[in-house]
Design an enzyme around this catalytic site. Structure first.
Site, PDB file in Angstrom:
ATOM      1  N   ARG B 243       0.863  -1.180   0.000  1.00  0.00           N
ATOM      2  CA  ARG B 243       0.000   0.000   0.000  1.00  0.00           C
ATOM      3  C   ARG B 243       0.898   1.227   0.000  1.00  0.00           C
ATOM      4  O   ARG B 243       1.487   1.571   1.013  1.00  0.00           O
ATOM      5  CB  ARG B 243      -0.860  -0.016   1.272  1.00  0.00           C
ATOM      6  CG  ARG B 243      -1.979   1.003   1.296  1.00  0.00           C
ATOM      7  CD  ARG B 243      -2.494   1.191   2.710  1.00  0.00           C
ATOM      8  NE  ARG B 243      -1.639   2.115   3.443  1.00  0.00           N
ATOM      9  CZ  ARG B 243      -1.440   2.082   4.754  1.00  0.00           C
ATOM     10  NH1 ARG B 243      -1.998   1.167   5.507  1.00  0.00           N
ATOM     11  NH2 ARG B 243      -0.641   2.959   5.335  1.00  0.00           N
ATOM     12  N   HIS B 247      -3.383   4.723   4.633  1.00  0.00           N
ATOM     13  CA  HIS B 247      -4.510   3.791   4.752  1.00  0.00           C
ATOM     14  C   HIS B 247      -5.756   4.416   4.127  1.00  0.00           C
ATOM     15  O   HIS B 247      -6.423   3.813   3.307  1.00  0.00           O
ATOM     16  CB  HIS B 247      -4.773   3.450   6.217  1.00  0.00           C
ATOM     17  CG  HIS B 247      -6.039   2.672   6.424  1.00  0.00           C
ATOM     18  ND1 HIS B 247      -6.185   1.377   5.973  1.00  0.00           N
ATOM     19  CD2 HIS B 247      -7.229   3.007   6.993  1.00  0.00           C
ATOM     20  CE1 HIS B 247      -7.411   0.956   6.262  1.00  0.00           C
ATOM     21  NE2 HIS B 247      -8.060   1.929   6.876  1.00  0.00           N
ATOM     22  N   TYR B 256       4.211   6.032  11.324  1.00  0.00           N
ATOM     23  CA  TYR B 256       4.495   4.647  11.728  1.00  0.00           C
ATOM     24  C   TYR B 256       5.341   3.843  10.752  1.00  0.00           C
ATOM     25  O   TYR B 256       5.653   2.703  10.999  1.00  0.00           O
ATOM     26  CB  TYR B 256       3.188   3.900  12.040  1.00  0.00           C
ATOM     27  CG  TYR B 256       2.158   3.913  10.915  1.00  0.00           C
ATOM     28  CD1 TYR B 256       2.276   3.047   9.828  1.00  0.00           C
ATOM     29  CD2 TYR B 256       1.073   4.791  10.951  1.00  0.00           C
ATOM     30  CE1 TYR B 256       1.339   3.065   8.810  1.00  0.00           C
ATOM     31  CE2 TYR B 256       0.126   4.801   9.934  1.00  0.00           C
ATOM     32  CZ  TYR B 256       0.264   3.940   8.866  1.00  0.00           C
ATOM     33  OH  TYR B 256      -0.658   3.947   7.858  1.00  0.00           O
TER      34      TYR B 256
HETATM   35  C1  LIG Z   1     -14.685  -5.447  11.625  1.00  0.00           C
HETATM   36  C2  LIG Z   1     -13.894  -4.198  11.453  1.00  0.00           C
HETATM   37  N1  LIG Z   1     -12.938  -3.891  12.365  1.00  0.00           N
HETATM   38  C3  LIG Z   1     -12.192  -2.793  12.219  1.00  0.00           C
HETATM   39  C4  LIG Z   1     -12.397  -1.940  11.165  1.00  0.00           C
HETATM   40  C5  LIG Z   1     -11.529  -0.696  11.003  1.00  0.00           C
HETATM   41  N2  LIG Z   1     -10.609  -0.934   9.871  1.00  0.00           N
HETATM   42  C6  LIG Z   1     -10.866  -0.451   8.642  1.00  0.00           C
HETATM   43  S1  LIG Z   1      -9.693  -0.900   7.540  1.00  0.00           S
HETATM   44  C7  LIG Z   1      -8.801  -1.720   8.711  1.00  0.00           C
HETATM   45  C8  LIG Z   1      -7.513  -2.390   8.365  1.00  0.00           C
HETATM   46  C9  LIG Z   1      -7.681  -3.511   7.400  1.00  0.00           C
HETATM   47  O1  LIG Z   1      -6.429  -3.935   6.958  1.00  0.00           O
HETATM   48  P1  LIG Z   1      -6.279  -4.960   5.770  1.00  0.00           P
HETATM   49  O2  LIG Z   1      -7.247  -6.079   5.939  1.00  0.00           O
HETATM   50  O3  LIG Z   1      -4.842  -5.311   5.681  1.00  0.00           O
HETATM   51  O4  LIG Z   1      -6.759  -4.157   4.482  1.00  0.00           O
HETATM   52  P2  LIG Z   1      -6.103  -2.884   3.815  1.00  0.00           P
HETATM   53  O5  LIG Z   1      -6.783  -1.672   4.426  1.00  0.00           O
HETATM   54  O6  LIG Z   1      -4.632  -2.920   4.054  1.00  0.00           O
HETATM   55  O7  LIG Z   1      -6.429  -3.005   2.356  1.00  0.00           O
HETATM   56  C10 LIG Z   1      -9.437  -1.646   9.938  1.00  0.00           C
HETATM   57  C11 LIG Z   1      -8.933  -2.254  11.182  1.00  0.00           C
HETATM   58  C12 LIG Z   1     -13.401  -2.276  10.243  1.00  0.00           C
HETATM   59  N3  LIG Z   1     -13.670  -1.530   9.189  1.00  0.00           N
HETATM   60  N4  LIG Z   1     -14.126  -3.427  10.395  1.00  0.00           N
END
Ligand SMILES: Cc1ncc(C[n+]2csc(CCOP(=O)(O)OP(=O)(O)O)c2C)c(N)n1
Ligand SMILES: Cc1ncc(C[n+]2csc(CCOP(=O)(O)OP(=O)(O)O)c2C)c(N)n1
Ligand SMILES: [Mg+2]
Ligand SMILES: [Mg+2]
Lengths: 357, 342
Positions: B243, B247, B256
């Site tokens: 990425r 985020h 970070y």
């Molecule tokens: C069930 C849930 N917990 C927490 C969140 C908050 N949240 C949004 S994106 C994210 C990180 C997800 O990381 P990843 O699966 O690696 O996907 P990326 O964003 O890197 O594509 C979190 C914790 C959420 N949307 N849904």
């Protein structure tokens, strides 16, 4: 697996090929365990067995309030782990938790009284069979929601880690629990945070009525998942208390010395049904018979005889346990029901229940 | 880790498809990046709500979609606009969704793509349900669900993977391991050495590919799709990517992570390596590049215009896309809202 077709309405798997136990391993006679400790392990297994048989009888007499789930046939797992634990270590169990509670040294009387819903019960008669808890014995509770307690157990382990107390948490759960999301989250979390915890799957081959292998794409529902968390694959004979104990002491020591969590699968079998008066008839007869033969108490009895213990001593232990179970039963039966005044207590940590008023 | 195209455009083994298709997919990746950069810019202008950029992940998404049949299901996340578009989801609805307009979550009827899931992991279970339904109906339609490295720690991942394996449904689990889940690095996400090896726990094949390699991703997804379509059950694919942006637009990754890491991954750009490859095959020049960039710009601009010219939703309409028939408690809330605003 999914090529087999069963009518789930029938809940009858008795025509499936039986899943038979492996032969007992006599080499386990040589595991380095002092004889007096082995005698205590025999006694504990007798306690668990006779207590559960009595619980069953009382249930059939309609004296047990609510449902109950017995560990008949699974005594060696509770025994092997409890013997390897330090007094201040933590146990987390499922609703199938009588054995784990007694194995941590909780006296039979209050446990029996709790099953009968009496005021002298371990929880004042308000918890019943499925919620046995005794914090002073490190028995941190029995939990009815499949898998949820694994996350709670992590909390206890994390607390011990932060306090630097060297306490180890042991969390028991069933084979069916391995397919719940909370299992995955808990093991992953523990592995990453290197928590001092041992996860013990009591694989008794069935969930409520469904054979675990019908809904699990790997042979060993817990052990074959270990790789996904960077953990060692460990399967033990859950009907041999010495083998369980030997593994338990290794893994508990590892956890205590900062080596992180482990995931163990103890293969065992429940002699009876899932709960209540379930006779467990949905299982192949040949399978049930073979596992009844492969009883952990019989195995241990024979081991002690091979190690030179006179039969009469074993009989004396069994008789003594029978007397204590009778006493516990008497205590429970003669105890009064809970005081109605106690209904509104024990909701908050301060003993109160302010929100109800 | 499987690789077919190195960062410098060198081919490892054979190309999985011809130059014509390579050009088409290259063009699609250029479109995707144009959309993505535009999304970032529009958010800064206050024209979109939070935006989650996918720059650097174009090959994983475009390569995966290219290996599917046009009516296969795609069930993806907030970071998967390229994947969703490649399977038919219109850019304007993707934009509309990011403005907070509920209609962005209602794809045209023939588009086999679910609206993006914000709930991490929750949608994987839906994908398994779709694939199971197709299996029960005896079609050869399959489902692909895309999710991040962080999602693999969710209980829903476990339940979806287990169910798919036990019922041998035609579902492809595509994990875009982009190194980060917001501020949590992959090493602290899980203790297993790779995400692909989590497949062992479900008795299904697990494949790790270079996620910045269009050819490798295509090949892995094709292999999984062929298996799924012929009744061979699910596959887990870990596409190792990165990425490059924050985020979301509400995040500052400099707090970070080391910017050197970002630079390192910029050198493994998924689009650039295909450009070099095409160029070496005499199938790329500046003129064509300028032409497709202009086309991309025009198409994205048109999509923004469409999204922004949609008449605004009335307050009573925000619940319209949720249920076929609104349950009584929501109906009551809608009434209260409309009347309260009157
Ligand atoms: C069930 C849930 N917990 C927490 C969140 C908050 N949240 C949004 S994106 C994210 C990180 C997800 O990381 P990843 O699966 O690696 O996907 P990326 O964003 O890197 O594509 C979190 C914790 C959420 N949307 N849904
Ligand atoms: C979350 C949740 N789902 C379903 C149930 C109902 N339930 C009670 S026991 C049980 C079977 C559990 O099987 P297993 O984990 O193998 O434990 P065992 O009873 O064999 O010791 C189920 C499904 C529950 N208590 N909690
Ligand atoms: Mg079980
Ligand atoms: Mg990620």
């Amino acid at each position: 697996m999914s090529t087999e077709t069963f009518d789930p309405q029938l809940l009858d798997y008795s025509n499936r090929p039986p899943r038979l136990p492996s032969p007992p391993n006599e080499a386990n006679d040589r595991i380095d365990i002092p004889l007096d400790q082995r005698m205590r392990m025999y006694e504990l297994q007798q306690e668990l067995r006779q207590f559960e048989k009595r619980a069953y009888d009382l249930f059939m007499q309609n004296l047990v309030k609510g449902t109950s789930h017995l560990s008949l046939g699974m005594e060696a797992v509770a025994t092997g782990f409890a013997m390897a634990m330090r007094r201040d270590d933590y146990t987390f169990a499922t609703y199938r938790g009588h054995a784990h509670t007694l194995a941590r040294g909780v006296p039979m009387g209050p446990v029996m009284a709790e099953l009968l819903g009496r005021g002298t019960g371990l929880l004042g008669g308000k918890g019943g069979s499925m919620h046995l808890t005794s914090v002073e014995h490190g028995m941190m509770g029995s939990y009815a929601i499949i898998g949820a307690h694994l996350c709670i157990a992590n909390g206890a382990a994390w607390s011990a880690q932060m306090r630097g107390s060297d306490q180890v948490t042991v969390a028991f759960f069933g084979d069916g629990t391995t397919n719940i999301g909370a299992f995955h989250e808990a093991i992953n979390f523990a592995a990453i945070w290197k928590l001092p915890i041992v996860f013990v799957c009591e694989n008794n081959l069935y969930m409520e009525y469904t054979p675990i292998d019908l809904v699990t794409p790997v042979e060993h529902p817990a052990a074959d998942r270990a790789a996904a968390y960077g953990l060692e694959r460990i399967v033990v004979d859950g009907n041999d208390a010495d083998e369980v104990y030997d593994t338990a002491r290794r893994l508990i020591e590892k956890a205590r010395s900062g080596g992180g969590p482990s995931l163990v699968e103890a293969v065992t079998y429940r002699h009876g049904g899932h709960s209540r008066a379930d006779p467990g008839k949905y299982r192949p007869k040949e399978e049930v018979d073979a596992w009844l033969q492969r009883d952990p108490l019989t195995l241990y009895h024979q081991r002690l005889l091979r190690l030179g213990v006179p039969e009469i001593e074993l009989t004396k232990i069994a008789q003594d346990v029978a007397r204590r179970v009778d006493e516990a039963t008497e205590f429970a039966k003669s105890s009064p029901p809970p005081d109605p005044e106690s209904l509104m207590t024990d909701v908050w940590a301060d003993g109160g229940s302010s929100w109800r008023r | 880790m499987r690789q077919r195209l190195t960062p410098s455009g060198g081919l490892v083994g054979e190309a999985p498809f011809d130059i014509q298709l390579t050009r088409r997919l290259y063009r699609a990746m250029v479109f995707a990046r144009t959309y993505d950069r535009k999304g970032m810019a529009l958010q800064k202008q206050g024209r979109l709500a939070t935006y989650a950029p996918f720059e650097g992940q174009e090959a994983a998404q475009i390569g995966a979609a290219a290996a599917l049949e046009p009516n296969d299901w795609v069930v993806a996340t907030y970071r998967d606009a390229a994947l969703m578009w490649a399977q038919g989801y219109p850019w304007e609805l993707l934009f509309a969704g990011r403005t907070g307009d509920e209609r962005g979550g209602s794809p045209p009827e023939h588009v086999p793509v679910m609206p993006p899931s914000i709930t991490v992991g929750g949608h994987m279970v839906h994908a398994v349900g779709l694939a199971w339904a197709e299996k029960l109906q005896g079609t050869d339609r399959i489902a692909l669900t895309s999710f991040g490295d962080g999602a693999t720690s969710e209980g829903d991942f476990h339940e979806a993977m287990n169910f798919a394996a036990v019922y041998e449904v035609g579902c492809i689990f595509l994990c875009q391991n982009n190194g980060w889940a917001i501020s949590l690095p992959r090493e602290r996400q899980t203790k297993s050495a790779t995400i692909a090896e989590k497949a062992i726990a479900y008795g299904m094949p697990g494949i790790q590919v270079d996620g910045n390699d269009l050819f490798a991703v295509y090949e892995a997804v094709k292999e999984a799709a062929d298996r799924a379509r012929s009744g061979g059950g699910p596959t887990l694919i870990e596409a190792v990517t990165y990425r490059r942006g924050p985020h979301t637009t509400s995040d500052d990754p400099n707090r970070y992570r080391d910017p050197a890491e970002v630079e390192e991954w910029a050198r493994r750009d998924p689009i650039e390596r295909v450009r070099i490859y095409l160029s070496e095959h005499g199938a790329w020049d500046d003129e064509w590049q300028a032409a497709i960039e202009a086309e991309a710009q025009a198409e994205i601009d048109r999509a923004i215009e469409l999204a922004e010219s949609m008449p605004p939703l009335g307050p009573g309409e925000i619940l319209d896309a949720m249920f076929e028939t609104l349950p009584p408690h929501l109906e009551a809330q809608r009434r209260e809202l409309v009347e309260g605003l009157r």
